[in-house]
Design an enzyme around this catalytic site. Structure first.
Site, PDB file in Angstrom:
ATOM      1  N   ASN A  98       0.815  -1.213   0.000  1.00  0.00           N
ATOM      2  CA  ASN A  98       0.000   0.000   0.000  1.00  0.00           C
ATOM      3  C   ASN A  98       0.849   1.265   0.000  1.00  0.00           C
ATOM      4  O   ASN A  98       0.470   2.276  -0.602  1.00  0.00           O
ATOM      5  CB  ASN A  98      -0.941  -0.015   1.202  1.00  0.00           C
ATOM      6  CG  ASN A  98      -2.006  -1.094   1.080  1.00  0.00           C
ATOM      7  OD1 ASN A  98      -2.305  -1.548  -0.014  1.00  0.00           O
ATOM      8  ND2 ASN A  98      -2.564  -1.518   2.199  1.00  0.00           N
ATOM      9  N   ASP A 115      -9.753  -5.281  -5.713  1.00  0.00           N
ATOM     10  CA  ASP A 115     -10.508  -6.377  -5.113  1.00  0.00           C
ATOM     11  C   ASP A 115     -12.002  -6.112  -5.146  1.00  0.00           C
ATOM     12  O   ASP A 115     -12.456  -4.982  -4.934  1.00  0.00           O
ATOM     13  CB  ASP A 115     -10.084  -6.592  -3.654  1.00  0.00           C
ATOM     14  CG  ASP A 115      -8.717  -7.251  -3.554  1.00  0.00           C
ATOM     15  OD1 ASP A 115      -8.344  -7.963  -4.491  1.00  0.00           O
ATOM     16  OD2 ASP A 115      -8.033  -7.037  -2.541  1.00  0.00           O
TER      17      ASP A 115
END
Length: 457
Positions: A23, A143
């Site tokens: 991230n 996702d």
């Protein structure tokens, strides 16, 4: 599509080193667009999402070279007196130089198509808007874990003075601004990517920007420290109130990524279920927040040794209850709460605990829909609704059964891999490209600890 064949029941032992933070990588790589000077980043993980973002930057004209980064200091808050080991990092290092950008490529169908497959691409908007005065966005991928809002990004850019033009036939938004202007904004959602995007737009805006209810995860803190090392003026780092004094330009810098806290948590869960004594090295413990203590609430023993974690072999582990005797409840929350990315792993670990636990996935409404696969393997789980599940632990008395399943997203994929390694028999996990998006060479690293995982086309 590729698959994993997993022969369960093999205990893991030894030492494993977490990859660089996925991230954080997506944020700071996008931040290299803010300057024409070289920016060198070390500890970049070799994973699908990050590699796709790097290729996308190359497509718009960024010069990218891969090589060594000797004596590269971290920009963590404790970097004043780093150890010799923490100053050196010589692999997974890239230098980015965005001195000749091809802005015409932003209008191409190829750019729109690639953005739609990579959620991290949305964080290119802030830097491009700040430096070039225009950007374009297609609906990003990522996702399928429920609704993932983008209005935090849009509203922030609008407050800074950007204008949006929706091109319906292409399904994209064109964004422009002659010169962004600083302002006060109160975010209605502490979005990590939204906060990162707004910060990167505001660092070169005219005047002062104040962001209240900003996300403050360690990766956001890292982004802010990297931007300050490039000449930005950001204060309030590590809090939810950021103040940014705009500057005219930024220069190059060197930066090193933190270890990936989600991978550290995944390895803790793995060690609990199939470990015969596993050491997780160089975890940057202070940046893990409540992750270790959350696993301890499931009865997992974790020994802190310097900046390493050691998880000994455990024949049993028992879920704690609250002081008043009620069932343990674990819920995700914005930092410093529990990251939602570890809920899938924690659910899997709880299936073999002594006791029951209620999991409340507040932030995404589709993340629990992988539990049917664990139920097929013999786990006792009651899915109460899209956000809540009760796990009744087996206390290892009923071993999970092998099976065939498909990985629905990155974190459910690694959770199913952990379950398969602890199961009796041989399992198959399809669609492992999802796991590859977030975990670097995972089967090779786990096989080195004693796992039996084979990748097949």
């Amino acid at each position: 599509m590729a698959s994993f064949i997993i022969e369960g029941g093999h205990p893991l032992s030894g030492t494993i080193i977490p990859q660089g933070a996925k991230n954080e990588a997506l944020q700071v790589i996008c931040a290299t667009l803010l300057t024409a000077e070289p920016v060198t980043i070390a500890n970049i993980p070799d994973i699908r999402d990050v590699n796709n973002l790097i290729r996308l930057l190359k497509d718009i004209g960024v010069k990218v070279t891969q090589g060594c980064c000797p004596e590269l200091r971290t920009h963590r808050s404790d970097a004043a007196q780093p150890t010799k080991d923490s100053e050196l990092y010589t692999t997974n290092c890239y230098t980015f130089q965005a001195d000749e950008l091809n802005l015409d490529y932003l209008q191409s169908d190829d750019f729109v198509s690639k953005c739609s497959q990579l959620r991290g691409s949305v964080m290119m908007i802030g830097p491009l808007l700040a430096r070039m005065g225009k950007a374009i966005i297609a609906k990003p991928g990522g996702d399928k874990i429920g609704r993932r809002r983008l209005d935090t990004h849009f509203l922030g850019f609008e407050k800074l003075g950007a204008q949006f033009n929706h091109v319906a036939e292409r399904g994209v938004y064109q964004i422009s601004a002659q010169r962004l202007k600083g302002c006060y904004m109160l975010l209605d959602e502490a979005s990590v990517t939204g906060t990162a995007n707004i910060i990167m737009a505001a660092v070169m805006a005219k005047g002062k920007t104040t962001i209240y209810n900003a996300a403050c995860e360690p990766y956001l803190q890292q982004l802010c420290r990297m931007l300050n090392s490039m000449g930005a003026r950001i204060s309030g780092i590590a809090s939810n109130l950021l103040t940014i004094e705009g500057v005219d330009h930024l220069h190059g810098t060197d930066h090193r990524l933190l270890p990936d806290m989600i991978e550290v948590g995944s390895f803790i869960g793995m060690a609990a279920m199939v470990g015969d004594g596993i050491r997780i090295k160089d975890v940057s413990q202070k940046d893990l927040g409540i992750i270790p203590n959350t696993f301890r609430r499931l009865g997992i023993k974790i020994k802190v040794e310097g900046d390493d974690l050691f998880i000994p072999r455990m024949r049993h582990y028992e879920v704690q209850s609250f002081i008043d005797g009620t069932i343990m409840t674990l819920a995700d929350a914005p930092w410093p709460g529990l990251t939602p990315d570890l809920i899938s792993v924690l659910i899997t670990v709880a299936t073999q605990a002594r006791g029951s636990v209620l999991f409340h996935q507040k932030m995404f409404e589709s993340r629990l829909f992988f539990v049917d696969k664990l139920i097929d393997m013999g786990a006792q789980i009651i899915l109460c609704d899209p956000h809540r599940a009760v796990v009744v632990g087996h206390d290892r008395k009923l071993q999970l059964k092998a099976g065939r399943m498909s990985s629905p997203d990155i974190r459910a994929g690694i959770a199913l891999l952990i379950a398969a390694m602890s199961a009796k028999g041989t399992s198959r996990i399809d669609n492992i490209e999802q796991i590859d998006r977030g975990y670097e060479h995972i089967e090779q690293r786990l096989n080195a600890l004693g796992a039996k995982i084979t990748r097949i086309p």
